[in-house]
Write an enzyme that holds these catalytic residues in place. Structure first.
Site, PDB file in Angstrom:
ATOM      1  N   ASN A   1     -10.245  -4.699  -0.273  1.00 55.43           N
ATOM      2  CA  ASN A   1     -10.240  -3.622  -1.257  1.00 55.43           C
ATOM      3  C   ASN A   1      -9.331  -3.916  -2.437  1.00 55.43           C
ATOM      4  O   ASN A   1      -8.577  -4.873  -2.375  1.00 55.43           O
ATOM      5  CB  ASN A   1      -9.768  -2.328  -0.565  1.00 55.43           C
ATOM      6  CG  ASN A   1     -10.948  -1.521  -0.049  1.00 55.43           C
ATOM      7  OD1 ASN A   1     -11.961  -1.400  -0.727  1.00 55.43           O
ATOM      8  ND2 ASN A   1     -10.799  -0.957   1.143  1.00 55.43           N
TER       9      ASN A   1
ATOM     10  N   HIS B   1     -16.757   3.785  -3.235  1.00 55.27           N
ATOM     11  CA  HIS B   1     -15.903   4.961  -2.985  1.00 55.27           C
ATOM     12  C   HIS B   1     -16.130   6.057  -4.020  1.00 55.27           C
ATOM     13  O   HIS B   1     -15.186   6.778  -4.390  1.00 55.27           O
ATOM     14  CB  HIS B   1     -14.411   4.557  -2.933  1.00 55.27           C
ATOM     15  CG  HIS B   1     -14.065   3.767  -1.704  1.00 55.27           C
ATOM     16  ND1 HIS B   1     -12.788   3.388  -1.388  1.00 55.27           N
ATOM     17  CD2 HIS B   1     -14.839   3.291  -0.688  1.00 55.27           C
ATOM     18  CE1 HIS B   1     -12.790   2.715  -0.239  1.00 55.27           C
ATOM     19  NE2 HIS B   1     -14.022   2.635   0.198  1.00 55.27           N
TER      20      HIS B   1
ATOM     21  N   CYS C   1     -18.785  -2.160   1.498  1.00 55.82           N
ATOM     22  CA  CYS C   1     -17.907  -1.124   2.042  1.00 55.82           C
ATOM     23  C   CYS C   1     -18.590  -0.478   3.233  1.00 55.82           C
ATOM     24  O   CYS C   1     -19.816  -0.339   3.243  1.00 55.82           O
ATOM     25  CB  CYS C   1     -17.663  -0.075   0.963  1.00 55.82           C
ATOM     26  SG  CYS C   1     -16.884   1.427   1.560  1.00 55.82           S
ATOM     27  N   ASP C   2     -17.790  -0.076   4.208  1.00 57.45           N
ATOM     28  CA  ASP C   2     -18.406   0.525   5.400  1.00 57.45           C
ATOM     29  C   ASP C   2     -18.594   2.036   5.288  1.00 57.45           C
ATOM     30  O   ASP C   2     -19.225   2.647   6.141  1.00 57.45           O
ATOM     31  CB  ASP C   2     -17.569   0.199   6.650  1.00 57.45           C
ATOM     32  CG  ASP C   2     -16.140   0.704   6.542  1.00 57.45           C
ATOM     33  OD1 ASP C   2     -15.836   1.504   5.646  1.00 57.45           O
ATOM     34  OD2 ASP C   2     -15.311   0.285   7.372  1.00 57.45           O
TER      35      ASP C   2
ATOM     36  N   ARG D   1       0.864  -1.203   0.000  1.00 61.69           N
ATOM     37  CA  ARG D   1       0.000   0.000   0.000  1.00 61.69           C
ATOM     38  C   ARG D   1       0.894   1.245   0.000  1.00 61.69           C
ATOM     39  O   ARG D   1       0.636   2.215  -0.699  1.00 61.69           O
ATOM     40  CB  ARG D   1      -0.921  -0.003   1.229  1.00 61.69           C
ATOM     41  CG  ARG D   1      -1.683   1.300   1.391  1.00 61.69           C
ATOM     42  CD  ARG D   1      -2.648   1.284   2.579  1.00 61.69           C
ATOM     43  NE  ARG D   1      -3.333   2.564   2.708  1.00 61.69           N
ATOM     44  CZ  ARG D   1      -4.253   2.846   3.638  1.00 61.69           C
ATOM     45  NH1 ARG D   1      -4.605   1.922   4.500  1.00 61.69           N
ATOM     46  NH2 ARG D   1      -4.815   4.031   3.689  1.00 61.69           N
TER      47      ARG D   1
ATOM     48  N   TYR E   1     -14.965   9.974  -0.317  1.00 61.68           N
ATOM     49  CA  TYR E   1     -13.974   9.663  -1.358  1.00 61.68           C
ATOM     50  C   TYR E   1     -14.161  10.497  -2.625  1.00 61.68           C
ATOM     51  O   TYR E   1     -13.236  10.595  -3.436  1.00 61.68           O
ATOM     52  CB  TYR E   1     -14.022   8.166  -1.717  1.00 61.68           C
ATOM     53  CG  TYR E   1     -13.330   7.309  -0.693  1.00 61.68           C
ATOM     54  CD1 TYR E   1     -11.961   7.054  -0.769  1.00 61.68           C
ATOM     55  CD2 TYR E   1     -14.030   6.755   0.373  1.00 61.68           C
ATOM     56  CE1 TYR E   1     -11.314   6.273   0.183  1.00 61.68           C
ATOM     57  CE2 TYR E   1     -13.393   5.980   1.326  1.00 61.68           C
ATOM     58  CZ  TYR E   1     -12.037   5.743   1.230  1.00 61.68           C
ATOM     59  OH  TYR E   1     -11.400   4.980   2.180  1.00 61.68           O
TER      60      TYR E   1
HETATM   61  P1  NAD Z   1      -3.637  -5.610   7.054  1.00 65.58           P
HETATM   62  O1  NAD Z   1      -2.519  -5.645   6.082  1.00 65.58           O
HETATM   63  O2  NAD Z   1      -3.374  -5.181   8.449  1.00 65.58           O
HETATM   64  O3  NAD Z   1      -4.318  -7.052   7.148  1.00 65.58           O
HETATM   65  C1  NAD Z   1      -4.543  -7.843   6.060  1.00 65.58           C
HETATM   66  C2  NAD Z   1      -4.206  -9.285   6.407  1.00 65.58           C
HETATM   67  O4  NAD Z   1      -4.494 -10.066   5.240  1.00 65.58           O
HETATM   68  C3  NAD Z   1      -2.731  -9.532   6.743  1.00 65.58           C
HETATM   69  O5  NAD Z   1      -2.624 -10.214   7.959  1.00 65.58           O
HETATM   70  C4  NAD Z   1      -2.234 -10.388   5.581  1.00 65.58           C
HETATM   71  O6  NAD Z   1      -1.240 -11.330   5.954  1.00 65.58           O
HETATM   72  C5  NAD Z   1      -3.505 -11.066   5.144  1.00 65.58           C
HETATM   73  N1  NAD Z   1      -3.488 -11.573   3.775  1.00 65.58           N
HETATM   74  C6  NAD Z   1      -2.917 -11.027   2.672  1.00 65.58           C
HETATM   75  N2  NAD Z   1      -3.141 -11.807   1.611  1.00 65.58           N
HETATM   76  C7  NAD Z   1      -3.879 -12.868   2.041  1.00 65.58           C
HETATM   77  C8  NAD Z   1      -4.412 -14.023   1.410  1.00 65.58           C
HETATM   78  N3  NAD Z   1      -4.227 -14.239   0.108  1.00 65.58           N
HETATM   79  N4  NAD Z   1      -5.127 -14.891   2.158  1.00 65.58           N
HETATM   80  C9  NAD Z   1      -5.300 -14.679   3.477  1.00 65.58           C
HETATM   81  N5  NAD Z   1      -4.806 -13.607   4.131  1.00 65.58           N
HETATM   82  C10 NAD Z   1      -4.093 -12.726   3.414  1.00 65.58           C
HETATM   83  O7  NAD Z   1      -4.747  -4.686   6.398  1.00 65.58           O
HETATM   84  P2  NAD Z   1      -5.943  -3.915   7.092  1.00 65.58           P
HETATM   85  O8  NAD Z   1      -5.610  -2.459   7.090  1.00 65.58           O
HETATM   86  O9  NAD Z   1      -6.298  -4.555   8.348  1.00 65.58           O
HETATM   87  O10 NAD Z   1      -7.098  -4.113   6.032  1.00 65.58           O
HETATM   88  C11 NAD Z   1      -7.582  -5.397   5.670  1.00 65.58           C
HETATM   89  C12 NAD Z   1      -8.457  -5.314   4.456  1.00 65.58           C
HETATM   90  O11 NAD Z   1      -9.728  -4.786   4.774  1.00 65.58           O
HETATM   91  C13 NAD Z   1      -7.909  -4.421   3.339  1.00 65.58           C
HETATM   92  O12 NAD Z   1      -8.222  -4.974   2.087  1.00 65.58           O
HETATM   93  C14 NAD Z   1      -8.684  -3.153   3.535  1.00 65.58           C
HETATM   94  O13 NAD Z   1      -8.683  -2.362   2.378  1.00 65.58           O
HETATM   95  C15 NAD Z   1     -10.040  -3.750   3.853  1.00 65.58           C
HETATM   96  N6  NAD Z   1     -11.055  -2.858   4.419  1.00 65.58           N
HETATM   97  C16 NAD Z   1     -12.118  -2.609   3.648  1.00 65.58           C
HETATM   98  C17 NAD Z   1     -13.124  -1.817   4.094  1.00 65.58           C
HETATM   99  C18 NAD Z   1     -14.273  -1.532   3.189  1.00 65.58           C
HETATM  100  O14 NAD Z   1     -14.953  -0.560   3.366  1.00 65.58           O
HETATM  101  N7  NAD Z   1     -14.506  -2.325   2.159  1.00 65.58           N
HETATM  102  C19 NAD Z   1     -13.060  -1.260   5.369  1.00 65.58           C
HETATM  103  C20 NAD Z   1     -11.956  -1.546   6.155  1.00 65.58           C
HETATM  104  C21 NAD Z   1     -10.944  -2.363   5.660  1.00 65.58           C
HETATM  105  C1  G6P Z   2     -12.792   3.281   5.010  1.00 66.40           C
HETATM  106  C2  G6P Z   2     -13.077   2.665   3.674  1.00 66.40           C
HETATM  107  C3  G6P Z   2     -12.247   1.424   3.466  1.00 66.40           C
HETATM  108  C4  G6P Z   2     -10.784   1.748   3.603  1.00 66.40           C
HETATM  109  C5  G6P Z   2     -10.531   2.399   4.937  1.00 66.40           C
HETATM  110  C6  G6P Z   2      -9.120   2.922   4.947  1.00 66.40           C
HETATM  111  O1  G6P Z   2     -13.252   2.443   6.026  1.00 66.40           O
HETATM  112  O2  G6P Z   2     -14.412   2.357   3.500  1.00 66.40           O
HETATM  113  O3  G6P Z   2     -12.527   0.898   2.205  1.00 66.40           O
HETATM  114  O4  G6P Z   2      -9.997   0.591   3.482  1.00 66.40           O
HETATM  115  O5  G6P Z   2     -11.398   3.486   5.155  1.00 66.40           O
HETATM  116  O6  G6P Z   2      -8.796   3.370   6.187  1.00 66.40           O
HETATM  117  P1  G6P Z   2      -7.302   3.585   6.636  1.00 66.40           P
HETATM  118  O7  G6P Z   2      -7.485   4.055   8.031  1.00 66.40           O
HETATM  119  O8  G6P Z   2      -6.625   2.254   6.492  1.00 66.40           O
HETATM  120  O9  G6P Z   2      -6.729   4.609   5.719  1.00 66.40           O
HETATM  121 MN    MN Z   3     -14.596   1.088   1.631  1.00 68.94          MN
END
Ligand code: NAD
Ligand code: G6P
Ligand code: MN
Length: 441
Positions: A147, A200, A170-171, A93, A263
């Protein structure tokens, strides 16, 4: 009452402890038999798993809880699979954001060049992972919020066209409604929004009072104009998030029709946003130095103590709570409304049917039922058609291993918008994503 088997993919995520606490808090609303954490990174997942063991032994002892790196163990006989993987992890990232900014364009987790680089990695990993899941749990509901959800949703639609138990969510729309409820001093559950867009990249056209039916949007506009806008959990947010929410006021001065998703600022004001981002210290750095450290430190503290201790509470975060409520709506066929990502199929009448759009849906055991919004105004249509085209071309690039399609996707993205720049950024991204992207020819 049936009890559910649940797996979290990305057990080492910074969001996992929030989930574990929320599962404790919501154990009556959403009863579980078994919970398994799965991650490809054993070392990262271990402290969270050990924290979970202590948490559940004290607060939810009948839960069968474990963590593993073995897909067979993780995916067998599941009812719900929550997916929160980050393809390439936070270090990638950071690359996405730094490279884009150093080359003169916005570097953001999910928007612009950063989001597209992440998107190609996620296509590879998400598709592989869901094929694996389906070997062991052909009927489990897969609730994905990994994401960039827009691009992942488009890829999954193509890869699994007949699988109607995959839902991308998405949240942020709910976060915005919770924030609006703070402004209005009402409960967020009393707000009944109408929304259209892509993930987004969307707008609220109405925010009804669920009890009276009154449209509160005029009042919301007035308050934002006078007082600005804050996230509901402002006290827990970093300054960069406060700025992102605060910017809603500017957006509404220029485009007063609707309440924007936070966004939208990147797409509507790329120059301004670019000038306020630091190419050497981005949001990824902030997360690595902040949330990531905090989350793992909390787990390690509990492990060192061997018990939760007096100061521990299970106040759950909004993110986990929403995802669990989504599962609950499906499990109990509640037909509750959520804003989720679905195939358009006429819901936005003047957009193509196969666009993956974000809309209010009623959610029950047969999946989401879209709430149509009709034709959207030309300005919004123009923005969204450009973006959906960029997203679709990127997924074409994934399937066809096509450099040309990737170049078109990058060129068409409003946050790049120039073919030479697109090529320069794409070439740099190809270099750092070796082995994580399909090979583009
Ligand atoms: P992070 O890097 O802390 O955690 C991600 C975890 O996924 C890590 O432990 C990593 O080892 C694991 N991982 C990577 N590839 C993998 C695979 N192929 N199989 C199983 N595990 C795997 O990241 P984070 O900041 O905690 O975010 C996690 C995810 O949630 C991200 O994709 C983030 O964008 C998403 N997210 C989405 C929303 C939304 O609104 N859609 C909201 C919050 C977070
Ligand atoms: C929001 C969005 C997620 C995104 C996150 C990023 O929750 O909906 O899609 O991954 O923000 O937050 P961060 O704190 O990691 O920048
Ligand atoms: Mn999102």
């Amino acid at each position: 009452m049936k009890k559910y088997n649940v797996c979290i993919v990305g057990g080492g995520s910074t969001y996992t402890p929030g989930f574990l606490k929320s599962f404790v808090r919501l154990q009556n609303e959403f009863p579980m038999e078994k919970l398994v954490l799965f991650d490809i990174d054993a070392e990262r997942q271990q402290p969270i798993g050990e924290f979970g063991k202590i948490l559940f032994s004290e607060r939810f002892p009948e839960l069968d809880f474990s963590y593993t790196t073995d897909p067979a163990e993780a995916y067998k006989d599941m009812d719900f699979i929550f997916m929160q993987m980050r393809a390439g992890g936070l270090p990638m990232r950071r690359e996405d954001e730094h490279i884009s900014l150093h080359l003169g364009r916005i570097g953001q987790e999910t928007c612009g060049a950063g989001g597209m680089a992440y998107g190609l990695r996620s296509c590879v990993d998400m598709i592989e992972s869901i094929h694996q899941i389906r070997q062991y749990s052909p009927n489990a509901w897969i609730l994905n919020y990994s994401n960039p959800a827009a691009i992942v949703a488009e890829a999954l639609r193509r890869e699994f066209p007949d699988d109607n138990r995959i839902l991308n969510i998405c949240d942020q729309p709910e976060n915005i409604m919770r924030s609006v409820s703070r402004l209005l001093n009402v409960s967020w559950e009393d707000l009944d929004p109408v929304y259209f867009g892509l993930n987004h990249y969307g707008w609220f056209t109405h925010v009804y009072d669920r009890k009276t039916g009154e449209d509160l949007l005029p009042e919301i506009k007035k308050i934002i104009k006078e007082k600005g806008f804050l996230p509901q959990d402002a006290e827990q947010r970093d300054q960069s998030w406060l700025d992102t929410y605060g910017f809603v006021q500017t957006m509404m001065e220029d485009f007063p029709d609707f309440l924007p998703n936070t966004y939208d600022g990147y797409y509507l004001y790329p120059d301004y946003k670019f000038s306020h981002l630091n190419p050497d210290y981005t949001r990824a750095d902030e997360v690595i130095d902040g949330r990531e450290k905090r989350v793992f430190a909390e787990c390690r503290e509990v492990i060192a103590r061997g018990e939760l201790g007096d100061r521990f509470d299970t106040i759950s975060d909004a993110h986990a709570e929403m995802m669990i409520k989504v599962a609950e709506a499906i499990a109990y066929n509640k037909n509750t409304r959520f804003i989720v990502i679905v195939k358009n199929e006429g819901a936005i009448a003047n957009m193509q049917d196969d666009a993956m759009v974000e809309l209010v849906c009623e959610l029950g055991i047969n999946g989401p039922r879209r709430m149509a919004v009709g034709n959207i105004p030309q300005f919004y249509l123009g923005l969204l058609v450009q973006q959906v085209s960029s997203e679709k071309l990127l997924v074409d690039a994934y399937y066809e291993h096509s450099y040309q399609k990737a170049l078109e996707a990058f060129t068409l993205n409003r946050l790049i918008n120039d073919a030479k720049k697109a090529r320069e950024i794409l070439d740099a991204m190809i270099e750092v994503n070796k082995g994580m992207w399909p090979e583009l020819k």
